[in-house]
Design an enzyme around this catalytic site. Structure first.
Site, PDB file in Angstrom:
ATOM      1  CB  CYS A   1      42.392  30.807  40.341  1.00  0.00           C
ATOM      2  SG  CYS A   1      42.880  29.070  40.289  1.00  0.00           S
TER       3      CYS A   1
ATOM      4  CG  HIS B   1      31.339  35.670  34.488  1.00  0.00           C
ATOM      5  ND1 HIS B   1      31.181  34.575  33.670  1.00  0.00           N
ATOM      6  CD2 HIS B   1      31.294  35.196  35.764  1.00  0.00           C
ATOM      7  CE1 HIS B   1      31.032  33.482  34.416  1.00  0.00           C
ATOM      8  NE2 HIS B   1      31.100  33.837  35.691  1.00  0.00           N
TER       9      HIS B   1
ATOM     10  CG  HIS C   1      55.009  47.139  42.726  1.00  0.00           C
ATOM     11  ND1 HIS C   1      56.371  46.901  42.656  1.00  0.00           N
ATOM     12  CD2 HIS C   1      54.861  48.246  43.499  1.00  0.00           C
ATOM     13  CE1 HIS C   1      57.004  47.808  43.368  1.00  0.00           C
ATOM     14  NE2 HIS C   1      56.115  48.639  43.885  1.00  0.00           N
TER      15      HIS C   1
ATOM     16  CG  ASN D   1      47.590  27.921  40.720  1.00  0.00           C
ATOM     17  OD1 ASN D   1      47.086  28.689  41.536  1.00  0.00           O
ATOM     18  ND2 ASN D   1      47.043  27.681  39.547  1.00  0.00           N
TER      19      ASN D   1
END
Length: 507
Positions: free
Chosen positions: A252, A331, A410, A447
């Site tokens: 994702c 990562h 935001h 999702n």
């Protein structure tokens, strides 16, 4: 699973200097005892990532030196009258000085990366016949004959607490009794989503396909030959010299990686347009077995895609919506638990699916903490950074955690699940207003993987929330394990778009 996670917590156990060997050796650290939950961002911080953020800032500070030098020289020259200038410098010296200034300015402009603009983006709204309510989902799952009673009950229980609403989209083929998903199913789904998003983007921007020189497509599970990027090239007849890339298996968080790659390619090919397409194939994430850790993706993943048009042409600033300010990728793949927490595998009956283990909340929390700690020095006001270091160097038990709400107007957090959003809201101390785009996207679209953060930005635009100068933080996390952030600045106040997934029958 949710009940178990609610009992998990973290706590500080000591503060000091890490000894021994390893990546953290010699760094000041706040040690945390973890009970398989999201780390408490307000009580713990690792200075390794703070240092990483400041290192990035310092490495790019040379860009500020040249304009400063030019301003100083200009100020000094401005103090001289023409007569004084003639008496102090001869013609040769004047020409040499002007040449030096021109060289400095040329080198500065040559070394300075061009600003990356987001001209516009589009999110695909699937057709109504693909809508699946939660009750319909369970009915179709039962009729498919793929799940036992325990698996059906588990999926029903997860859906009830998922935060997903009644109008998300799914390919109905996954529910056909005895049907095995084929490459044709995956390609047709990918084509429907990608082409739908790109069509809307082309209609909005008016860009000609022959002007697109860079293409980056990302899809986590479905990777075919020819690639999905080749499908886009073939469908739109993109030019033969296009720079084309297909990202697969990156989860994702891949959407931000695709933006990062497109930005680098634009710097290598200035004056070009880059098309980025982010999607996922629900047909190939679908699991037809009964292991609970592999049933979770069935409950959350839904159909969706987004297409983005990027440019670094200076003349495109006037027509673009946003400019890219910061992009930070983190990562955690060197850690075995992080690497294994989300993986595609076969169950005991050789049925494939995505396994999500019980470490996900903790692993995701640590990845996010590392990412935002690195991002902090790049986006936070100086006053917040000063307070952070003041308390850090003092003998207080708890460090001052900067207020990230001062850095962004935001926030668009990957709409993974209600549980994840609840944890992040608590740990980042965000208001309901900040969380609204993520929660509304989870409810309306589920999702949608890497495209989720774009549906959230589209929600803000559709509700006239974006004003000139607003900063938007998009943050996504995914398998690997990785957490990626991108910060955009609005170049103008955004009116409700012509094409929007939040407006039915928009045109």
């Amino acid at each position: 699973m949710a009940t178990e996670q609610e009992l998990l917590s973290t706590e500080i156990v000591n503060r000091g200097v890490v000894g021994g060997s390893g990546p953290d050796a010699g760094s000041l650290n706040f040690s945390v005892r973890v009970r398989r939950g999201m780390p408490d961002f307000l009580n713990s911080v690792n200075l390794k990532y703070v240092k990483l953020g400041y290192t990035y800032l310092i490495n790019h500070s040379y860009l500020l030196i040249t304009p400063l030098v030019v301003l100083i020289f200009a100020a000094e020259i401005g103090k001289l009258t023409w007569e004084e200038f003639q008496s102090r410098y001869d013609v040769t010296q004047a020409i040499s000085f002007i040449g030096l200034m021109a060289t400095i300015i040329y080198v500065y402009l040559d070394l300075t990366p061009l600003t990356t603009y987001l001209v516009d983006f589009a999110c695909y709204l699937p057709p109504d016949h693909l809508k699946v309510s939660k009750d319909k989902f369970i009915q179709l799952a039962k009729s498919s004959g793929n799940f036992n009673d325990s698996a059906i009950e588990f999926q029903q229980r997860v859906l009830e607490s998922s935060g997903i609403g009644e109008e998300t989209y799914m390919p109905k083929s996954v529910f056909i009794p005895g049907h095995k998903t084929t490459l044709k199913d995956g390609r047709e789904e990918a084509g429907l989503l990608m082409f739908g998003a790109v069509d809307d983007l082309l209609a909005t921007t008016g860009i000609k396909t022959k002007d697109i020189k860079i293409l980056v497509v990302n899809c986590g599970i479905l990777n075919t030959t020819p690639s999905l990027s080749a499908m886009v090239i073939n469908h739109y007849k993109l030019p033969h010299d296009i720079e084309s890339y297909n990202l697969g298996g990156m989860g994702c968080a891949a959407g931000v990686i695709a933006i990062d790659l497109a930005k680098d390619l634009l710097n290598a090919h200035p004056g070009s347009y880059a098309l980025v397409v982010s999607t996922e194939s629900v047909s190939f994430t679908w699991y037809m077995g009964n292991e609970k850790d592999m049933l979770l993706p069935n409950c959350f993943f839904r159909m969706g895609a987004a297409a983005m048009l990027l440019s670094n042409r200076r003349l495109d600033r006037w027509r673009s919506k946003y400019e890219l300010k910061q992009l930070v990728r983190t990562h955690q793949g060197m850690d075995d638990r992080s690497f294994k927490c989300i993986n595609r595998k076969e169950d005991a009956e050789k049925k494939e699916g995505i396994s999500i283990n019980k470490d996900l909340i903790e692993v995701g929390g640590h990845a996010l903490k590392a990412n935002i700690t690195t991002l902090g020095p790049l986006v936070l006001p100086f006053s917040e950074q000063l307070l952070f270091f003041k308390t850090l160097l003092s003998k207080t038990t708890k460090p001052y955690i900067p207020n990230y709400k001062l850095a962004f107007e935001h926030v668009c957090i990957l709409a993974a699940s209600k549980k994840v959003l609840d944890e992040l809201q608590t740990n980042l101390n965000l208001t309901d207003e900040y969380m609204e785009p993520s929660r509304m996207t989870l409810s309306r679209f589920g999702n949608t993987s890497s495209s989720s953060v774009w549906y959230e930005l589209a929600y803000l635009e559709a509700n006239n929330r974006i004003k000139e100068g607003d900063r938007i933080w998009q943050v996504a996390f995914g398998s690997g394990f990785k957490c990626n952030s991108v910060v955009w600045k609005a170049l103008k106040s955004i009116r409700k778009p012509r094409y929007s997934p939040w407006v039915e029958n928009s045109a």
